[in-house]
Design a protein around this motif. Structure first.
Motif, mmCIF file in Angstrom:
data_model
loop_
_atom_site.group_PDB
_atom_site.id
_atom_site.type_symbol
_atom_site.label_atom_id
_atom_site.label_comp_id
_atom_site.label_asym_id
_atom_site.label_seq_id
_atom_site.Cartn_x
_atom_site.Cartn_y
_atom_site.Cartn_z
ATOM 1 N N LEU A 9 0.835 -1.207 0.000
ATOM 2 C CA LEU A 9 0.000 0.000 0.000
ATOM 3 C C LEU A 9 0.861 1.244 0.000
ATOM 4 N N ASP A 10 0.460 2.237 -0.779
ATOM 5 C CA ASP A 10 1.124 3.536 -0.751
ATOM 6 C C ASP A 10 0.082 4.621 -0.937
ATOM 7 N N THR A 11 0.296 5.715 -0.249
ATOM 8 C CA THR A 11 -0.567 6.883 -0.403
ATOM 9 C C THR A 11 0.286 8.081 -0.799
ATOM 10 N N GLU A 12 -0.306 8.977 -1.547
ATOM 11 C CA GLU A 12 0.310 10.264 -1.846
ATOM 12 C C GLU A 12 -0.623 11.322 -1.272
ATOM 13 N N THR A 13 -0.040 12.381 -0.717
ATOM 14 C CA THR A 13 -0.819 13.380 0.007
ATOM 15 C C THR A 13 -0.375 14.802 -0.351
ATOM 16 N N THR A 14 -1.135 15.761 0.145
ATOM 17 C CA THR A 14 -0.792 17.171 -0.069
ATOM 18 C C THR A 14 0.101 17.707 1.046
ATOM 19 N N GLY A 15 0.580 16.843 1.906
ATOM 20 C CA GLY A 15 1.452 17.247 3.005
ATOM 21 C C GLY A 15 1.542 16.152 4.050
ATOM 22 N N ASN A 20 -5.115 18.341 8.405
ATOM 23 C CA ASN A 20 -5.370 19.377 7.406
ATOM 24 C C ASN A 20 -4.986 19.012 5.978
ATOM 25 N N ASP A 21 -4.080 18.074 5.806
ATOM 26 C CA ASP A 21 -3.667 17.703 4.458
ATOM 27 C C ASP A 21 -4.562 16.585 3.932
ATOM 28 N N GLU A 22 -4.506 16.357 2.630
ATOM 29 C CA GLU A 22 -5.450 15.432 2.001
ATOM 30 C C GLU A 22 -4.753 14.327 1.222
ATOM 31 N N LEU A 23 -5.442 13.199 1.126
ATOM 32 C CA LEU A 23 -5.007 12.119 0.255
ATOM 33 C C LEU A 23 -5.274 12.529 -1.184
ATOM 34 N N ILE A 24 -4.300 12.304 -2.043
ATOM 35 C CA ILE A 24 -4.508 12.579 -3.456
ATOM 36 C C ILE A 24 -4.354 11.304 -4.294
ATOM 37 N N GLN A 25 -3.830 10.232 -3.679
ATOM 38 C CA GLN A 25 -3.721 8.957 -4.377
ATOM 39 C C GLN A 25 -3.643 7.828 -3.349
ATOM 40 N N VAL A 26 -4.388 6.757 -3.604
ATOM 41 C CA VAL A 26 -4.311 5.525 -2.822
ATOM 42 C C VAL A 26 -4.078 4.402 -3.820
ATOM 43 N N SER A 27 -2.967 3.693 -3.635
ATOM 44 C CA SER A 27 -2.604 2.606 -4.538
ATOM 45 C C SER A 27 -2.245 1.378 -3.731
ATOM 46 N N ALA A 28 -2.529 0.217 -4.291
ATOM 47 C CA ALA A 28 -2.158 -1.035 -3.639
ATOM 48 C C ALA A 28 -2.063 -2.139 -4.669
#
Length: 188
Positions: A9-15, A20-28
């Motif tokens: 699993l990997d996530t990409e975020t805005t911070g 306060n920051d947000e998920l922008i991608q969830v991959s697995a």
């Protein structure tokens, strides 16, 4: 419980801020532990609802509107959450991340915001950053970044894109199996 699959699993975020920051991608991706073959994958892109600081854009290349501009097709989190939840709840599996506390926190917050109790999510999260610390304790390694782990383990896989969740899952898969060859555990 018999474990025969690992979910990378990997996530990409805005911070880095969980609130306060947000998920922008969830991959697995899911792999069979014996064959090491990829069985399935998910890859969801979410558009940020707030402006993204320039320092974040400088780090991961993301800006508000990027997915749409690239024709990736972002989805609303509410439309993806049940698929993500079911994917992470596969039977006979564990979840492996590079920094599980980071990814797990963002996934927990997403689930909470979408009305799913965080306690219902899978409890078996492991991570390569923690395993890399074991190598550091033996004075063999200096850092724990995913790239450094891959380099030290002589993993041939090279990232195709910087800060892409799915690409990072494939690199993480290679690091995981290389680490397993280097960690010796006696059966109790």
């Amino acid at each position: 419980m018999s474990i025969n699959k690992v979910i990378f699993l990997d996530t990409e975020t805005t911070g880095l801020g969980f609130v306060n920051d947000e998920l922008i991608q969830v991959s697995a991706i899911t792999c069979d532990l014996d064959t090491q073959e990829v069985e399935s994958s998910i890859n969801f892109f979410f558009e940020a609802t707030k402006e993204v600081p320039q320092r974040i854009t400088n780090i991961n290349g993301y800006y508000k509107g990027k997915w749409e501009a690239e024709g990736v097709g972002p989805v609303e989190p509410m439309k993806a959450i049940s698929v993500i939840f079911d994917y992470l709840n596969q039977k006979n599996s564990v979840i492996f991340c590079h920094n599980s506390s980071f990814d797990r926190a963002f996934i927990s917050i997403l689930m909470t915001r979408c009305g799913i109790e965080p306690l219902e999510q899978p409890k078996y999260y492991f991570d390569s950053a923690t395993l890399a610390c074991l190598f550091m304790m033996k004075n063999e390694w200096e850092r724990v970044s995913l790239n450094y782990c891959a380099e030290r383990l002589k993993v041939p896989y090279k990232r195709l894109k910087k800060h892409d969740g799915l690409d990072d899952c494939y690199l993480l898969r290679e690091v995981f199996f290389a680490m397993m060859k280097n960690i010796h555990v006696d059966k109790v």
